[in-house]
Scaffold this active site. Structure first.
Site, PDB file in Angstrom:
ATOM      1  CB  CYS A 155     -33.110 -51.430  -6.226  1.00 19.59           C
ATOM      2  SG  CYS A 155     -31.364 -51.038  -5.940  1.00 19.59           S
ATOM      3  CB  CYS A 188     -30.191 -46.868  -6.206  1.00 18.79           C
ATOM      4  SG  CYS A 188     -30.917 -47.588  -7.672  1.00 18.79           S
ATOM      5  CB  CYS A 246     -28.225 -50.437  -4.361  1.00 21.54           C
ATOM      6  SG  CYS A 246     -27.996 -49.792  -6.029  1.00 21.54           S
ATOM      7  CE  LYS A 274     -27.642 -53.516 -11.306  1.00 27.78           C
ATOM      8  NZ  LYS A 274     -28.766 -52.887 -10.616  1.00 27.78           N
ATOM      9  NE  ARG A 304     -26.091 -46.131 -12.047  1.00 35.51           N
ATOM     10  CZ  ARG A 304     -24.872 -46.624 -11.931  1.00 35.51           C
ATOM     11  NH1 ARG A 304     -23.826 -45.823 -11.973  1.00 35.51           N
ATOM     12  NH2 ARG A 304     -24.696 -47.921 -11.756  1.00 35.51           N
ATOM     13  NE  ARG A 313     -25.949 -47.965  -8.707  1.00 38.20           N
ATOM     14  CZ  ARG A 313     -26.466 -46.922  -8.055  1.00 38.20           C
ATOM     15  NH1 ARG A 313     -26.084 -46.655  -6.822  1.00 38.20           N
ATOM     16  NH2 ARG A 313     -27.356 -46.145  -8.634  1.00 38.20           N
ATOM     17  CD  GLU A 371     -23.201 -62.233  -6.520  1.00 34.98           C
ATOM     18  OE1 GLU A 371     -24.273 -62.627  -6.013  1.00 34.98           O
ATOM     19  OE2 GLU A 371     -22.510 -61.340  -5.994  1.00 34.98           O
ATOM     20  CE  LYS A 384     -29.474 -53.558 -15.055  1.00 35.98           C
ATOM     21  NZ  LYS A 384     -29.597 -52.969 -13.774  1.00 35.98           N
ATOM     22  CB  SER A 444     -30.628 -46.992 -19.780  1.00 33.58           C
ATOM     23  OG  SER A 444     -29.507 -47.044 -18.913  1.00 33.58           O
ATOM     24  CE1 TYR A 492     -35.811 -48.910 -19.963  1.00 36.26           C
ATOM     25  CE2 TYR A 492     -33.710 -49.841 -20.683  1.00 36.26           C
ATOM     26  CZ  TYR A 492     -34.525 -49.356 -19.672  1.00 36.26           C
ATOM     27  OH  TYR A 492     -34.064 -49.336 -18.381  1.00 36.26           O
TER      28      TYR A 492
HETATM   29  C1  PBG Z   1     -31.393 -50.318  -9.766  1.00 40.67           C
HETATM   30  C2  PBG Z   1     -31.286 -50.611 -11.210  1.00 40.67           C
HETATM   31  C3  PBG Z   1     -30.454 -50.023 -12.172  1.00 40.67           C
HETATM   32  C4  PBG Z   1     -30.836 -50.571 -13.390  1.00 40.67           C
HETATM   33  C5  PBG Z   1     -31.840 -51.485 -13.142  1.00 40.67           C
HETATM   34  N1  PBG Z   1     -32.093 -51.506 -11.788  1.00 40.67           N
HETATM   35  C6  PBG Z   1     -29.424 -48.982 -12.045  1.00 40.67           C
HETATM   36  C7  PBG Z   1     -28.170 -49.231 -11.320  1.00 40.67           C
HETATM   37  O1  PBG Z   1     -27.883 -50.341 -10.849  1.00 40.67           O
HETATM   38  O2  PBG Z   1     -27.445 -48.245 -11.167  1.00 40.67           O
HETATM   39  C8  PBG Z   1     -30.261 -50.200 -14.720  1.00 40.67           C
HETATM   40  C9  PBG Z   1     -31.163 -50.407 -15.887  1.00 40.67           C
HETATM   41  C10 PBG Z   1     -30.751 -49.704 -17.129  1.00 40.67           C
HETATM   42  O3  PBG Z   1     -29.672 -49.095 -17.236  1.00 40.67           O
HETATM   43  O4  PBG Z   1     -31.550 -49.763 -18.082  1.00 40.67           O
HETATM   44  N2  PBG Z   1     -30.329 -50.749  -9.009  1.00 40.67           N
END
Ligand code: PBG
Length: 325
Positions: free
Chosen positions: A117, A119, A127, A192, A202, A214, A230, A245, A271, A310
């Site tokens: 990615c 970002c 991104c 996603k 982030r 986004r 998708e 996700k 996260s 995690y």
């Molecule tokens: C990159 C990406 C993100 C996450 C995984 N790959 C952040 C986003 O899309 O803003 C999030 C993973 C997480 O929150 O643990 N694009």
């Protein structure tokens, strides 16, 4: 009474015998942040117990993971330099390229997946590259393909594009194939959602968009058919594994996707899910370990075969102890 459901709940042996969901350490993937230009590790404030690793400290963690039985990682890079076009993402000596090469040399048995990615690498935090204030789809594809190729050339076992640009799986597949990497699989973050559950990530990666959001590329969380679209598009473009996700609030999506597609389905417990569990656990409002187990099993029960979390190391321990499994 002929039917007594309690008969098969009498003790732990029979409860384990009749389990409908089995979990296995081999399906766990641990997401890991590696930072450029620093040694040691820095704790991520909103993710207590998670760190940004320098290349030296990364190795200690990998050793711990392997000992615990976690044999796959997903790597995220935190570069020291960001610019408009995210050039550190595809630099030959970029942080991920170095981390992958170092990790594979020292721990060839660790299966290394890289997040692809822009970002974390762009100065604006989006991104893809910008055309005015618009995140431009088609001009981003080449940069993503270059990034993926550089990861694989450094030794990555698999790439995982998370940008949500249209057509990126096809572009990356063609690029890998044209360079001789026909056997390298792609795990697509196909389904996603634009989610506030990514907040702590982030902060960890310094990748919040500097303007806007986004929502023009990640999906609206009201939708499920769109997620199937998708997934099907990415399958046509050559994806090998489809990811949903986040995980916890999207179990219905995991169920639908896993029923309708003929590919392995991965779910990413992101996260914000981690942060909520840690915060409530610290306050004594929940039993943290039990919640970790229940969240994991519910994700598999919904249909995921692969779980990015995690808590991978903790879960491997719980599986080893027989708490879940
Ligand atoms: C990159 C990406 C993100 C996450 C995984 N790959 C952040 C986003 O899309 O803003 C999030 C993973 C997480 O929150 O643990 N694009």
């Amino acid at each position: 009474m002929l039917k007594r459901p309690r008969r098969i709940r009498g003790n732990e042996t029979i409860r384990r015998m009749v389990r409908e969901t089995r979990v296995d350490k081999s399906s766990l993937i641990y997401p890991m942040f590696v930072m450029e230009g620093k040694e040691g590790k820095e704790e991520i404030p909103s993710m207590p117990g998670q760190y940004r690793y320098g290349l030296d400290a990364m190795n200690f963690m990998v050793e711990d993971l392997l000992k615990a039985g976690v044999s796959s990682v997903m790597l995220f890079g935190i570069p020291s330099h960001k610019d408009e076009l995210g050039s550190s993402a595809y630099a030959e000596d970029g942080i991920i390229q170095k981390a992958v090469a170092g990790m594979k040399e020292r721990f060839p048995e660790m299966y290394v997946i890289t997040d692809v990615c822009m970002c974390e690498y762009t100065s604006h935090g989006h991104c893809g590259c910008l055309n005015g204030n618009y995140v431009d789809n088609d001009s981003t594809l080449d940069l993503l393909a270059k990034t993926a190729l550089s990861h694989v050339q450094a030794g990555a076992d698999m790439v995982a594009p998370s940008d949500m640009m249209d057509g990126r799986i096809g572009t990356i597949r063609t690029t890998l194939d044209n360079n001789g990497f026909v056997e390298t699989p792609i795990m697509s973050y196909a389904v996603k959602y634009a989610s506030s559950f990514y907040g702590p990530f982030r902060e960890a990666a310094g990748s919040a968009p500097s303007f806007g959001d986004r929502k023009s590329y990640q999906m609206d969380f009201h939708n499920i058919k769109e997620g199937l679209k998708e997934a099907f598009l990415d399958i046509e473009e050559g994806a090998d594994i489809i990811m949903v996700k986040p995980a916890l609030s999207y179990l219905d999506v995991i169920r639908r996707v896993s029923e309708e597609i003929p590919l392995p389905v991965a779910a990413y417990s992101v996260s914000g899910e981690y942060a909520m569990v840690k915060a409530a656990g610290k306050l004594g409002y929940i039993e943290e370990d039990n919640i970790i187990c229940e969240m994991a099993v519910s994700t598999y029960r919904a249909g995921a075969g692969i779980y990015l979390t995690y808590f991978a190391k903790e879960l491997a321990g719980f599986i080893q102890e027989g708490r879940i499994g």
